[in-house]
Design an enzyme around this catalytic site. Structure first.
Site: not given
Length: 452
Positions: A33, A35, A39-43, A437
């Site tokens: 990775e 940067s 860590y963990g990605g874009t999301c 409901h």
């Protein structure tokens, strides 16, 4: 040179899930990775998690009765600080989840190909090489910067990632691009207290969506004070001035911040894919087959980097395709991904799955539709009465062809329609369903009951 069973370039959803799975099966895995902030990605870091947190927090401002811009600024600064803390905790959890596994090495540095099995890594310590029998590209996407004069030189210009680090609330925000990202930020910053102007090049608002739904979305956003300008061409950024053309005439808007939101493209520029014989298309996306193999049999691509839908949940589904091939019967492929819902987190939420009425007719279906306003006991209780819903059904088979829902919590109920479509059931099952409901879901009784 250290050798691995698999090298995964990028710490995104598909890659990190695959890494954990492979390590659990006794395989030695390296995750590279670029940067330590990703860590963990874009999301988790710059995408859906921080943006949706900010959208939710910004919406609360509508009920705080602020009387001055200073109050909005103070609240904004506090929320941004909270966001930074929240995302740091998510990032640490993702790092620890993989770092705690004996068979995984997390390598922080920029990876690029030397050949089809060898990755060169550059980081603070220097340059070194690792190799893998299997290599998975999971580097995501990056902001598209259109060729506008002065755009990259202006200190007032931000992309969708950098603007979330801005601790000073802009009094006036100009957004270049009226797509899904631009609209989410427009609603968010309007609630934060900014004056918002959206500049969209197309003369048609939300071109790919149902025209009736799109018109309702535009009406609601405009009623909340968001200025949406269609059919304009941005010519130049001069410091904090945005110069654009409309009907052949030049106009200028001053802005405290300018957000570029015209789209995202696969992040492949620095991978040196040519060294591995990996092909890309004209948009820079890695070319893959239905099993996500690249032009090199031992190299796969997962997530946004191979183009198509840019969602964290499709990246996770990419992992399932790879898992099916490597550890199962290999029957699940990209061909099986036919029904994918999505949600745009404006107010109220807009969600879509399948075809619009126009698309269904163009594809030769005998179409039946139903449309209704967001009127239900649940909506009246919560005071969320804005919006409209529309469904499209095959008149011959009674199968659901698509749905467009502009209604509070549509991001939850669209998944039920998507599941019904995937199961290939008739629309009457949703029409006649017994729902708790008062809930949003029970609106299906009336919505599908209107099919004519």
């Amino acid at each position: 040179m250290k050798k691995y069973d698999a090298v995964i370039i990028g710490f995104g959803k598909g890659g990190k899930t695959l890494a954990g799975d492979m390590a659990g099966r006794g395989l030695k895995v390296a995750v590279v990775e670029k940067s330590d902030k990703m860590y963990g990605g874009t999301c988790i870091n710059v995408g859906c998690i921080p943006t949706k947190y900010l959208i939710l927090e910004a919406a609360k401002n509508r009920y705080k009765n602020f009387t001055s811009f200073v109050q909005y600024k103070d609240e904004y600064k506090k929320i941004i600080e909270n966001k930074i803390s929240l995302i740091s905790s998510f990032r640490k959890k993702n790092f620890d989840n993989l770092d705690s596994k004996e068979n995984i090495d997390i390598i922080t540095g920029e990876g690029s190909f030397l050949d089809a099995n060898t990755i060169e890594v550059k980081n603070k310590e220097g340059i070194f090489q690792i190799s893998g029998d299997k290599i998975f590209i999971n580097t995501g996407a990056e902001t598209v910067y259109p060729p506008i004069k002065g755009l990259k030189e202006s200190k007032y210009v931000y992309d969708s990632e950098r603007i979330m680090e801005l601790k000073e609330l802009p009094k006036k925000l100009v957004i270049i691009g009226g797509g899904y990202i631009g609209l989410e930020y427009a609603g968010m910053y309007k609630n934060f207290g900014s004056q918002v102007v959206v500049l969209e090049g197309s003369p048609v608002f939300m071109l790919r969506e149902d025209k009736e739904i799109a018109e309702e979305i535009k009406k609601v956003m405009t009623s909340r004070g968001i200025d949406i300008e269609l059919g304009v061409k941005v010519l130049e950024i001069d410091g904090h001035n945005v110069i654009f053309q409309r009907d052949g005439k030049s106009e200028t808007i001053e802005a405290d911040a300018i957000l570029v939101a015209v789209g995202r493209k696969p992040n492949t520029a620095n991978l040196k894919l040519e060294n591995a014989g990996v092909k890309i298309n004209e948009r820079g996306a890695v070319v893959v087959d239905d099993r996500l193999h690249t032009s090199q049999e031992n190299i796969w691509a997962l997530g946004d980097v191979h183009g198509g839908l840019q969602f964290t949940y499709t990246s996770l589904d990419d992992y399932r395709i790879v898992r099916s091939e490597l550890f199962d019967n290999g029957e699940y492929t990209l061909k099986d991904r036919k029904i994918v819902p999505y949600t745009v987190f404006i107010e109220p939420q807009f969600s879509r799955v399948g075809m619009t009425e126009e698309e269904a007719r163009k594809n030769g279906y005998e179409v039946k539709t139903a449309k209704m306003n967001a009127a239900s006991p649940r909506m009246k209780i919560s005071g969320e009465n804005e919006g409209v819903l529309k469904v499209v059904v095959d008149g011959k088979t009674n199968k659901i062809l698509g749905a467009s829902l502009f209604i509070a919590q549509s991001g939850e109920i669209i998944n039920t329609i998507a599941l019904a479509m995937k199961a290939n059931i008739n629309y009457q099952l949703l029409r006649d369903g017994i729902y708790t409901h008062p809930t949003v879901t029970e609106i299906f009784n009336d919505l599908f009951g209107g099919i004519k």
